[in-house]
Every structure is written in structure tokens, then in C-alpha cells.
Design a protein around this motif. Structure first.
Motif, PDB file in Angstrom:
ATOM      1  N   THR A   1      -5.599   4.775   2.830  1.00  0.00           N
ATOM      2  CA  THR A   1      -6.120   3.430   2.851  1.00  0.00           C
ATOM      3  C   THR A   1      -7.234   3.228   3.897  1.00  0.00           C
TER       4      THR A   1
ATOM      5  N   ASP B   1       0.885  -1.219   0.142  1.00  0.00           N
ATOM      6  CA  ASP B   1       0.021   0.122   0.042  1.00  0.00           C
ATOM      7  C   ASP B   1       0.721   1.375   0.065  1.00  0.00           C
ATOM      8  N   HIS B   2       1.979   1.267   0.478  1.00  0.00           N
ATOM      9  CA  HIS B   2       2.813   2.227   1.031  1.00  0.00           C
ATOM     10  C   HIS B   2       4.375   2.343   0.418  1.00  0.00           C
TER      11      HIS B   2
ATOM     12  N   HIS C   1      -4.862  -4.882   5.759  1.00  0.00           N
ATOM     13  CA  HIS C   1      -4.734  -3.404   5.221  1.00  0.00           C
ATOM     14  C   HIS C   1      -5.197  -2.490   6.363  1.00  0.00           C
TER      15      HIS C   1
END
Length: 434
Positions: free
Chosen positions: A135, A34-35, A87
Motif C-alpha cells: 500500500t 486494501d487488506h 490509505h
């Protein structure tokens, strides 16, 4: 790695240890996906509770995916937790890391006092905060509310004076943690769990904030940094009472929620949270039990001293490892019985490299290889005693707070409150629960 829940992997039964590591690795990979790779440093012990809670409520959220070899797993592959819970845990962990960096910048701690470092750290904190918001929003979690906690926390700290109730300072953290816990019920599709999990999260946030304050109190006094206990004039005994009450409150709140498999949840949020309180106050020079009605007996661990007074424990600086454990008077204590194989339990399997008599020394390169292997398999922390990688001499483990022993139930019953019929331990294969 940071966080207050630090279970020794050898104090968990084999399946729970595997599950815990699955959530840890799943959180790390969710942060990467995600990052970006750099965000993996935000992996922390407390954030993964969100992933554990989500999976514990719904089998549909307990899925895994295959992960490649990793140095921290001893170059082994694994199946790691996957899904919305991982997540969400990544978003919470990233926000925690962002807040921690911002706190260091505000206090001017260490390298953060240098203008160049402060500027770079500030940009990283802002980027992580924005990433956590994105997110969270993608999972139906209000990202802005999560981000606003940092500002509300700062306002609460600025307005605090001597005589201010310390719970006024901890409230923003409590509310944010409660919302994160409650959202796991939405992800799992069990809305009735939202209220009890919000309460459990709120109290968990209180404990985390207070333990951080107790842990940093002496250092903050020496450096002149802001500390909630010092700023509000709250005595450590009051902080201890609040933590003990909160731990009990978390236990009671979890009993109101419905889970498909709550074993790891209860180990982390009941057993390990209690140990975190004991460990932090003992290391801060304030050992002893607080009052926990109904927790006077610990299943699987014999009779421990009853709560309701401050008790000094010999041998290990305040950790009650000697009660109910026969001849074990504390891990690393002079009266402890140790297996020559090593390991914090006599039954653990971390026997490579072997302890040899007489000790077998190694050269520079082979010693470096042994040291790297032992580090990656957590033997410095958990194997007691372990051989020195170069000298071969027995060495004490670094994990002096480990409380597992070989002759008791592992942990599938440690956190339960069976009320005499052991129903929570049915089909448990780690002990007879008698």
C-alpha cells in the motif's frame, strides 16, 4: 484500539468530533478495502493522524464517501474520510499492528508464549507487514523503509546497555514516524511542509515510544520483559523531560507548516498529546507538569499551575482538573458538580437512557439491550454519571482522564497560542475568547 491520542468525543466541539470520527471510520474502511475484513482490528488512534494531516493541508484531499450503518456508530450511517491520506494511514496502522504483534512474540507475552499462538501470530504479522509495504509503495511511500524499522528497532534494543542514551533506542521509531508525516505533504502537493512535518512526526514518535515504555515499566519489571527505560537505566524523570520537550517541539514544528484547516491537527498533536503525557505519567505514579516555555496559560481553561516543577493534584490521582474550573474538582471526584442528565460535560446530549429518581430497574433482556446501546454510543466511557443498564443506579464513567467542562470553550481554542489577539479563533462560535 491502541494508541496514545484518545480524545473524549465530548471534549471536542461538534464539528471536530464529527471530523475525528470521519477519519477514524475512513481508516477502518481503508483497511478493509486494501487488506480484508480481519485487518480492521489494526485500526488505531495514532494512525489516523496521518489521514488528518493530509486532509488539513489540502481541500482536494479532504473528500468523504458515504458509509453504511455500523454498530460502533450506534447503527447510523456516516460520511467518512476518503482519499490517499486514509490509505496511507491504513498502511501505517497495519505496520504498527504488525510491529506490536512481533514485539509480543519476542517478549513471549501472555498467550504469545504458546507455540501454536506464536506461529499463527507470526504469520499474521508477516502478512500485514507485506500488505503495508504494498500500500505504501502504491502511494509513493517507500514501503521497504517502513518495514525495515522493525529490524532496526530490534537491533537498537539488542545493543542497548545501561548508560546507553534512550534516544538511541527510540530513533528508528522517530525516523519512521517522521517519514510518514512528511509524506502527507507530498500527497497534499505542498512540498514546503515536508521538513516541519517530518520534525513533528519524529518528536511524536519519540513521545509514543517513551509513553509506551513508561506505561509498561512496572509490568515489564514484574515479568522480566525488556523495557527501554530499565535496559538503559533511564530514570522516569528523564523520560518525562524528553516527552515535555517533544510535545513543545511538535507545537513549534506545526506552526511552520501551512494548513487550510489545522483545528483538528492542533487538538490532536498539541492538546491531546500533552494530555497523553499527563495521563500516562500520572497513571504510572509520577504526576506533575514538566517545563513548557510559553505554555503557562491555556486559553479557554483559566490559569493552570505554571510549568517548572512537579505538582501533586488532589482528588484524581494527579490530573489537574480542578485549577481554573470553579467548583469542578475532578471528574468523578467528590467535589464535582454533575448534571443529573449525565455526560462528561453538563452540555453533552447523551441523555438516553435517562437517569431517573428513584432509579428504574430493567429485566434481563431489556437491560442487555440498554447495555449494548450504551456501549455502542460510548456512554460507559464518556457519560458521567450514567445509569446502570439493569439497576438504573447512577454509575461513574470509565474515562477518568476526560478534561472537558461545560462552562469553558470546547477545544477550538484550547491548543492555540493567540498571543493576545485571538486571531486563531476568529469566527469561532464556541466562546467569546475574552
Amino acid at each position: 484500539m491502541f494508541g496514545i491520542l484518545r480524545p473524549c468525543r465530548h471534549s471536542l466541539s461538534e464539528d471536530l468530533a464529527r471530523e475525528w470520527m470521519s477519519h477514524m471510520c475512513g481508516l477502518c474502511l481503508a483497511l478493509r478495502d486494501d487488506h480484508g475484513q480481519a485487518s480492521r482490528v489494526a485500526t488505531n488512534y495514532d494512525g489516523l493522524v496521518v489521514s488528518v494531516l493530509t486532509a488539513a493541508q489540502s481541500r482536494d484531499q479532504a473528500g468523504t464517501r458515504a458509509a453504511g450503518r455500523c454498530l460502533l456508530r450506534g447503527m447510523r450511517g456516516a460520511h467518512v474520510a476518503d482519499g490517499s491520506g486514509a490509505h496511507l494511514a491504513a498502511a501505517v496502522s497495519l505496520m504498527l499492528a504488525s510491529a506490536k504483534i512481533s514485539d509480543h512474540i519476542e517478549d513471549g507475552d501472555g498467550a504469545y508464549a504458546r507455540p501454536g499462538v506464536r506461529a499463527v501470530a507470526g504469520r499474521v504479522a508477516a502478512r500485514w507487514q507485506n500488505g503495508a509495504q504494498r500500500t505504501g509503495s502504491g502511494l509513493g511511500f517507500e514501503g521497504r523503509a517502513l518495514a525495515s524499522v522493525v529490524d532496526r528497532q530490534r537491533e537498537a534494543e539488542l545493543s542497548a546497555r545501561e548508560g546507553t542514551d534512550v534516544l538511541t533506542v527510540t530513533r528508528p521509531t522517530e525516523e519512521a514516524t517522521g517519514e510518514a508525516f512528511a509524506h502527507t505533504a507530498a500527497l497534499a502537493g505542498i512540498p514546503r511542509n515536508a521538513a516541519p512535518l517530518q520534525e513533528a512526526g519524529r518528536l511524536f514518535g519519540r513521545v509514543a515510544h517513551l509513553l509506551d515504555a513508561v506505561e509498561d515499566r512496572a509490568e515489564d519489571l514484574a515479568s522480566g520483559a525488556w523495557n527501554p527505560l530499565t535496559a538503559t537505566g533511564t530514570p522516569v524523570s528523564r523520560a518525562r523531560d524528553l516527552c515535555d520537550d517533544a510535545v513543545l517541539g511538535v507545537d513549534l514544528a506545526l506552526r511552520e507548516a501551512v494548513f487550510t484547516d489545522d483545528r483538528l491537527v492542533r487538538v490532536l498533536l498539541v492538546q491531546e498529546l500533552h494530555r497523553a503525557v499527563e495521563r500516562t505519567f500520572a497513571h504510572g505514579g509520577h504526576p506533575g507538569h514538566g517545563h513548557h516555555p510559553g505554555h503557562d496559560h491555556y486559553p479557554g481553561h483559566g490559569d493552570r499551575p505554571r510549568h517548572g516543577g512537579h505538582v501533586d493534584y488532589p482528588g484524581d490521582g494527579g490530573h489537574p482538573h480542578d485549577a481554573g474550573h470553579g467548583d469542578h474538582s475532578g471528574h468523578g471526584g467528590k467535589g464535582a458538580k454533575r448534571s443529573r442528565k449525565g455526560g462528561c460535560c453538563g452540555a453533552c446530549s447523551c441523555g438516553t437512557p435517562e437517569l431517573q429518581e428513584p432509579p428504574r430497574s430493567r429485566g434481563l433482556l431489556t437491560g442487555c439491550a440498554a447495555a449494548l446501546f450504551m456501549c455502542c454510543t460510548c456512554q460507559y466511557c464518556c457519560r458521567d454519571p450514567h445509569p446502570g443498564p439493569w439497576s438504573g443506579e447512577p454509575q461513574d464513567s470509565w474515562c477518568d482522564a476526560c478534561t472537558c467542562v461545560a462552562d469553558t470553550c470546547s477545544t477550538c481554542c484550547d491548543a492555540c497560542s493567540c498571543c493576545g489577539n485571538c486571531s486563531c479563533c476568529e469566527n469561532c462560535d464556541c466562546c467569546s475568547c475574552d
